[in-house]
Write a protein that holds these residues in place. Sequence first.
Motif, mmCIF file in Angstrom:
data_model
loop_
_atom_site.group_PDB
_atom_site.id
_atom_site.type_symbol
_atom_site.label_atom_id
_atom_site.label_comp_id
_atom_site.label_asym_id
_atom_site.label_seq_id
_atom_site.Cartn_x
_atom_site.Cartn_y
_atom_site.Cartn_z
ATOM 1 N N SER A 75 77.149 34.672 44.343
ATOM 2 C CA SER A 75 76.202 35.173 45.336
ATOM 3 C C SER A 75 75.544 34.093 46.178
ATOM 4 C CB SER A 75 75.097 35.978 44.643
ATOM 5 O OG SER A 75 75.633 37.046 43.925
ATOM 6 N N ARG A 76 75.424 32.885 45.631
ATOM 7 C CA ARG A 76 74.662 31.866 46.361
ATOM 8 C C ARG A 76 74.949 30.495 45.754
ATOM 9 N NH1 ARG A 76 68.702 33.566 46.412
ATOM 10 N NH2 ARG A 76 68.840 32.992 44.209
ATOM 11 N N SER A 78 73.279 26.474 46.067
ATOM 12 C CA SER A 78 72.275 25.557 46.622
ATOM 13 C C SER A 78 72.653 24.140 46.208
ATOM 14 C CB SER A 78 70.875 25.907 46.112
ATOM 15 O OG SER A 78 70.493 27.203 46.529
ATOM 16 N N THR A 126 70.752 25.888 50.912
ATOM 17 C CA THR A 126 71.335 27.093 50.311
ATOM 18 C C THR A 126 72.391 27.710 51.217
ATOM 19 O OG1 THR A 126 69.335 27.558 49.049
ATOM 20 C CG2 THR A 126 70.808 29.405 49.452
ATOM 21 N N THR A 128 74.868 31.208 51.451
ATOM 22 C CA THR A 128 75.032 32.572 50.948
ATOM 23 C C THR A 128 76.237 33.215 51.618
ATOM 24 O OG1 THR A 128 72.635 32.768 50.645
ATOM 25 C CG2 THR A 128 73.913 34.805 50.637
ATOM 26 N N PRO A 132 80.285 38.234 49.037
ATOM 27 C CA PRO A 132 80.377 37.455 47.799
ATOM 28 C C PRO A 132 81.721 37.654 47.100
ATOM 29 C CG PRO A 132 78.249 38.542 47.953
ATOM 30 C CD PRO A 132 79.096 39.100 49.051
ATOM 31 N N ILE A 195 71.715 39.036 43.590
ATOM 32 C CA ILE A 195 70.446 38.464 44.023
ATOM 33 C C ILE A 195 69.483 39.614 44.296
ATOM 34 C CG2 ILE A 195 69.284 37.110 45.799
ATOM 35 C CD1 ILE A 195 71.914 35.620 46.213
#
Length: 356
Positions: A75-76, A78, A126, A128, A132, A195
């Motif tokens: 999902s993400r 960083s 980050t 995103t 996903p 998220i």
Amino acid sequence: MTELIVVSSPRMRYMKWIGGGIFKTYLPAVSGSISGSMYILSIPYGAGYNYPMFDNTKRGQQFSFASPPSSTILSRVSIYMCRVGNPTGTAYVNLYSDNNGVPGSVIASIGSVDVSTIPTSFSYVTFTPASPPSINAGTKYWIVFEYTPPNSSNDINLWRRSSDVYADHLGARYSGGSWVTSQYDHVMDITLGNIPTPLIVNLDFQYFGVATRRLEAAVTQSSNVTLDSILVNGVNIGTSLAKITDIPQATSYTIQHNYSVPTTAGTWHNWSITSSIQRYLYYNKTSIMLDELNLSEAYIQKVTFLANGTTLIIDDNPDTMLTGNSGASVTFTEKLPFRKLEWVTGSGEVEIVGYE
């Protein structure tokens, strides 16, 4: 200023006046819910050194996760980095397959960044993905940061640990047309699963009478969810929405529930939140005059008391006080004229026949 008006002749009208601070439910409740699971795989900041992109157009970090679940989504991401000088252009982050311990082929795009916007001091940037990608438990993947700087004075630096903090997983750099791996890992957080996003409940409130529109939210959530705020048509009304709360008057509403869940790395966090929104009509007027009804004369037919210890006074005359408890009523067989009605205590309904 009247409610439930029925016209029966050109001059005569029947109506019901409700007052004294009474709430009446209006249409069925509208509900919404949201749930998910989230896992943060963290390679934390610690002893290490800045690692320039110059001469290494790609830098990768290998990762995997254990079952359960057997699969999830990425999902993400960083990544801990900084800008040196004034580089230009776009940097990309991609998800790669693993090919015998080095990055293989691109599976999905995770995101991109204009490198001129990256801070000059080390910070997490980050990325995103718009869609996903799905990944499987027990399978190794690579997060690859890609950028070609113009020179070493205008560059992007990543932070590389000086020890093997992520056992059995490698870091890598792309140099001279091939991948070179190392046990030293790049600092980043990789978020798997869902998220949390605000819970939104939309509803109509098409009402045009004298009452005030009110809403009440019955919110239930898992023990690890903290409700941070509720917004009604963009107005923050705190962490609870009760029918006694003043809200903007509108014919439709968007109720946004902002909440937070734990972000502790290394464990799956399963969460859920549900909200049921009930619409109410609030009759808060305690007195009414004959001229407010647009009538030349009016008569009481029936009084119904809606709270214990309710008192209605007619024309400010103490001799015409009517008192009753919740559910009790008084019906008049003879015409009882009035020019003013007032709920001194409690609340109730008055059925009226009047003439224009």
